[in-house]
Design a protein around this motif. Structure first.
Motif, mmCIF file in Angstrom:
data_model
loop_
_atom_site.group_PDB
_atom_site.id
_atom_site.type_symbol
_atom_site.label_atom_id
_atom_site.label_comp_id
_atom_site.label_asym_id
_atom_site.label_seq_id
_atom_site.Cartn_x
_atom_site.Cartn_y
_atom_site.Cartn_z
ATOM 1 N N THR A 150 1.271 -1.152 -0.167
ATOM 2 C CA THR A 150 -0.028 0.007 -0.180
ATOM 3 C C THR A 150 0.881 0.945 0.063
ATOM 4 O O THR A 150 0.505 2.401 -0.136
ATOM 5 C CB THR A 150 -0.813 0.113 0.741
ATOM 6 O OG1 THR A 150 -0.279 0.091 2.344
ATOM 7 C CG2 THR A 150 -2.405 -1.175 1.514
ATOM 8 N N LEU A 151 2.018 0.638 0.272
ATOM 9 C CA LEU A 151 2.879 2.476 0.317
ATOM 10 C C LEU A 151 3.001 3.030 -0.650
ATOM 11 O O LEU A 151 3.916 4.202 -1.429
ATOM 12 C CB LEU A 151 4.246 2.052 1.232
ATOM 13 C CG LEU A 151 4.830 2.767 1.186
ATOM 14 C CD1 LEU A 151 4.472 3.973 2.369
ATOM 15 C CD2 LEU A 151 6.926 2.872 2.091
ATOM 16 N N ASP A 152 3.133 1.679 -2.185
ATOM 17 C CA ASP A 152 3.695 2.203 -3.365
ATOM 18 C C ASP A 152 1.887 2.937 -3.910
ATOM 19 O O ASP A 152 2.317 3.915 -5.131
ATOM 20 C CB ASP A 152 3.719 1.491 -4.397
ATOM 21 C CG ASP A 152 4.863 0.066 -3.454
ATOM 22 O OD1 ASP A 152 5.629 0.724 -3.103
ATOM 23 O OD2 ASP A 152 4.661 -1.071 -4.140
ATOM 24 N N LEU A 153 1.191 2.840 -2.709
ATOM 25 C CA LEU A 153 -0.350 3.750 -3.993
ATOM 26 C C LEU A 153 -0.197 5.006 -3.289
ATOM 27 O O LEU A 153 -0.553 6.074 -4.297
ATOM 28 C CB LEU A 153 -1.216 3.216 -2.825
ATOM 29 C CG LEU A 153 -1.438 1.921 -3.047
ATOM 30 C CD1 LEU A 153 -2.965 1.583 -2.307
ATOM 31 C CD2 LEU A 153 -1.581 1.779 -5.170
ATOM 32 N N LEU A 154 0.574 5.753 -2.547
ATOM 33 C CA LEU A 154 1.364 6.985 -2.294
ATOM 34 C C LEU A 154 2.197 7.620 -3.065
ATOM 35 O O LEU A 154 2.648 6.637 -4.122
ATOM 36 C CB LEU A 154 1.347 7.525 -0.936
ATOM 37 C CG LEU A 154 0.694 6.856 0.337
ATOM 38 C CD1 LEU A 154 1.361 7.260 1.250
ATOM 39 C CD2 LEU A 154 -0.953 7.637 0.179
ATOM 40 N N SER A 155 1.849 9.360 -3.470
ATOM 41 C CA SER A 155 2.780 9.480 -3.965
ATOM 42 C C SER A 155 4.004 9.654 -3.617
ATOM 43 O O SER A 155 4.492 9.437 -2.581
ATOM 44 C CB SER A 155 2.391 11.323 -4.831
ATOM 45 O OG SER A 155 2.323 11.908 -3.368
ATOM 46 N N ASP A 156 5.673 10.123 -4.480
ATOM 47 C CA ASP A 156 6.738 10.134 -4.236
ATOM 48 C C ASP A 156 7.414 10.847 -3.180
ATOM 49 O O ASP A 156 7.682 10.714 -2.682
ATOM 50 C CB ASP A 156 7.372 9.900 -5.644
ATOM 51 C CG ASP A 156 7.120 8.724 -6.129
ATOM 52 O OD1 ASP A 156 7.148 7.470 -5.939
ATOM 53 O OD2 ASP A 156 7.706 9.316 -7.452
ATOM 54 N N THR A 157 6.119 12.909 -3.150
ATOM 55 C CA THR A 157 6.579 13.468 -2.073
ATOM 56 C C THR A 157 6.589 12.920 -1.040
ATOM 57 O O THR A 157 6.704 13.014 0.121
ATOM 58 C CB THR A 157 5.828 14.858 -2.629
ATOM 59 O OG1 THR A 157 4.634 14.072 -2.403
ATOM 60 C CG2 THR A 157 6.691 14.837 -4.099
ATOM 61 N N THR A 158 4.956 12.481 -0.990
ATOM 62 C CA THR A 158 4.219 11.963 -0.180
ATOM 63 C C THR A 158 4.969 10.978 1.132
ATOM 64 O O THR A 158 5.132 11.502 2.566
ATOM 65 C CB THR A 158 2.908 11.475 0.399
ATOM 66 O OG1 THR A 158 1.564 12.912 -0.367
ATOM 67 C CG2 THR A 158 2.197 10.873 1.426
ATOM 68 N N VAL A 159 5.985 10.031 0.411
ATOM 69 C CA VAL A 159 6.441 8.743 0.895
ATOM 70 C C VAL A 159 7.178 8.855 0.967
ATOM 71 O O VAL A 159 8.467 9.039 2.453
ATOM 72 C CB VAL A 159 6.442 7.992 0.255
ATOM 73 C CG1 VAL A 159 7.553 6.449 0.599
ATOM 74 C CG2 VAL A 159 5.367 7.247 -0.836
ATOM 75 N N ALA A 160 8.317 10.659 0.498
ATOM 76 C CA ALA A 160 9.874 11.320 0.922
ATOM 77 C C ALA A 160 9.860 11.600 2.304
ATOM 78 O O ALA A 160 10.488 11.765 3.287
ATOM 79 C CB ALA A 160 10.304 11.767 0.036
ATOM 80 N N GLU A 161 8.118 12.800 2.398
ATOM 81 C CA GLU A 161 8.298 13.034 3.625
ATOM 82 C C GLU A 161 7.929 12.211 5.006
ATOM 83 O O GLU A 161 8.527 12.341 5.834
ATOM 84 C CB GLU A 161 6.767 14.001 3.665
ATOM 85 C CG GLU A 161 7.476 14.953 2.349
ATOM 86 C CD GLU A 161 6.474 17.057 2.619
ATOM 87 O OE1 GLU A 161 5.465 16.881 4.393
ATOM 88 O OE2 GLU A 161 5.718 16.593 2.069
#
Length: 477
Positions: A108-119
């Motif tokens: 499910t982590l891949d469903l988030l945008s890259d910027t959200t995951v990075a933060e």
């Protein structure tokens, strides 16, 4: 809107009602505001704590699931399987080894945008305190714990739960709570204002009753307020006793003035008579003696007039000043007074008569006294080469008589007090003209006693106009 503006303009910010309303409303607003803030903070803590508890349950369950899956498959595969089972669209998990590298993460982590995951990843580089984090208009609760399987530390487990829906509901609830608090403060303030206004009504009644009390009513005045608090009733009783004492003092002052004036007038009249008798036999008098006796006689006569004025005022105060009211033609009376005034002065006194006869109901002698006083004033306070004009007119059922001069004029600040007893605009000029400040007071007392009124209009350097208004004979029938 106009009504609200009118009410707002009429509000006195320094009144007791305004001060009490503002004070209590401010205190209530602080209490309600503090309560609303505390409730919001508590709701936020409950939300965070509930999500923190769910995350901690996930962290406790994960080692158990890993151990079960490890018995059936490879440890890495079992760890991934356990994380995927615990993860969903709102829950994100990843595991870092002691070297701070991600070993495994939920799909499910891949469903988030890259910027959200990075933060989110950047937050894991510092000590994490379970609280709400806002990232890209979404809200997350982040928590971490170490994972041990069979006594071996696998790494640090990070669990993130997306609570955007719950947070939005919380924000909406807080907004509603704020609106409710503001409305409650407004309603409470209005209720407090009405209650204070009602509570202060006895004081307003007391003020209204006291404001209409005149010097003549002091002895009969009794202030009482029904359905009033004990403190207001005590205040009314105190004011009633104060008015009674003032009435006694006022009566004593009147009696003193009347008695002194009466007792002094008789001997002064005798002294004045002897002085006039001596002056008539002036053959044996030196010029110095004659001058001294003339001065003494003049001062005695002036003092007698002053005492007579004081007696008239005292009788008026006590209700013993009687008027012989009859119908007279005002035109004839004015002509007679002007002829008398011309005999004692060399001034130009003119009449601007109304062609029609004006009949008034008045006391003939008292009205003559009034006119002579006003003409005498005009003579004293105007230049010798300026005329004095008397104007007659009739407006509806009122006879209007004006005494006009082109004299020095009266300053505006003195015009409101010019009819007070012993009040003089210019002390030095009063001494030279022989005034004592009672003439206009006598004028006002006599005119009002005959049912009329007197007023003044004046400008410095342009002169003064004293206006007498008396009811005509037809209006008094």
């Amino acid at each position: 809107m106009k009504q609200i503006r009118k009410i707002w303009i009429n509000i006195d910010p320094f009144s007791l009602q305004s001060r009490l309303t503002i004070g209590i409303a401010t205190f209530s607003a602080l209490i309600l505001g503090s309560l609303a803030t505390w409730i919001s903070w508590e709701m936020q803590q409950i939300l965070v704590d509930s999500q923190k508890y769910n995350i901690e349950q996930i962290a406790k369950r994960l080692p158990q699931d890993v151990q079960i899956y490890s018995e059936m498959m490879q440890p890495e595969t079992g760890l991934q399987k356990a994380i995927n089972n615990l993860a969903n669209t709102n829950i994100l998990l990843w595991l870092k080894n002691p070297d701070n590298k991600i070993i495994v993460k939920s799909a499910t982590l891949d469903l988030l945008s890259d910027t959200t995951v990075a933060e989110l990843m950047s937050l894991t580089k510092m000590p994490i305190k379970p609280q709400v984090y806002k990232i890209n208009q979404r809200y997350f609760v982040l928590c971490s714990t170490s994972v041990q399987v069979q006594g071996k530390v696998l790494g640090e487990l990070f669990v993130v739960k997306d609570i955007s829906r719950e947070q939005k509901m919380f924000v909406a609830t807080v907004q509603n709570l704020g609106i409710t608090t503001i409305l409650a403060i407004i309603i409470l303030t209005a209720a407090i204002a009405l209650y204070i206004k009602h509570s202060l009504q006895p004081l307003r009644q007391l003020n209204q009753m006291a404001s209409v009390i005149s010097a003549e009513d002091l002895g009969q005045s009794h202030l009482s307020v029904d359905n009033a608090p004990s403190e207001v009733k005590e205040l009314a009783q105190t004011l009633t006793m104060l008015l009674s004492r003032l009435s006694q003092s006022w009566q004593q002052e009147r009696e003193f003035v009347s008695n002194v004036s009466h007792e002094l007038r008789t001997p002064l009249t005798i002294v004045h008579g002897y002085l006039q008798s001596v002056l008539r036999r002036q053959n044996n008098l030196t010029p110095t003696q004659q001058e001294a006796l003339e001065t003494a006689a003049s001062e005695a006569e002036r003092t007698i007039r002053l005492l007579q004025d004081l007696l008239d005022l005292a009788r008026a105060d006590n209700g013993y000043l009687y008027f012989q009211m009859k119908s007279y033609v005002l035109n004839d009376l004015v002509e007679e007074v002007v002829i008398m005034a011309k005999k004692y002065s060399d001034r130009i006194i003119k009449i601007e008569p109304k062609l029609d006869r004006i009949e008034v109901k008045a006391d003939y002698n008292r009205l003559k006294q009034v006119l002579l006083n006003l003409i005498d004033n005009a003579i004293k306070y105007s230049e010798a080469d300026t005329p004095i004009v008397l104007k007659l007119n009739q407006i509806q059922e009122q006879a209007i008589l004006e005494v006009c001069d082109k004299g020095y004029g009266i300053p505006l600040q003195h015009q409101a007090r010019i009819f007070e007893r012993f009040y003089r605009v210019d002390e030095s000029r009063s001494h030279t003209t022989g005034g004592c400040g009672l003439g206009l007071s006598i004028v006002k007392t006599l005119i009002e006693g005959m049912g009329g009124s007197v007023s003044v209009q004046s400008k410095l350097g342009e002169g003064s106009t004293f206006t007498i208004s008396l009811p005509t004979h037809s209006s008094s029938i």
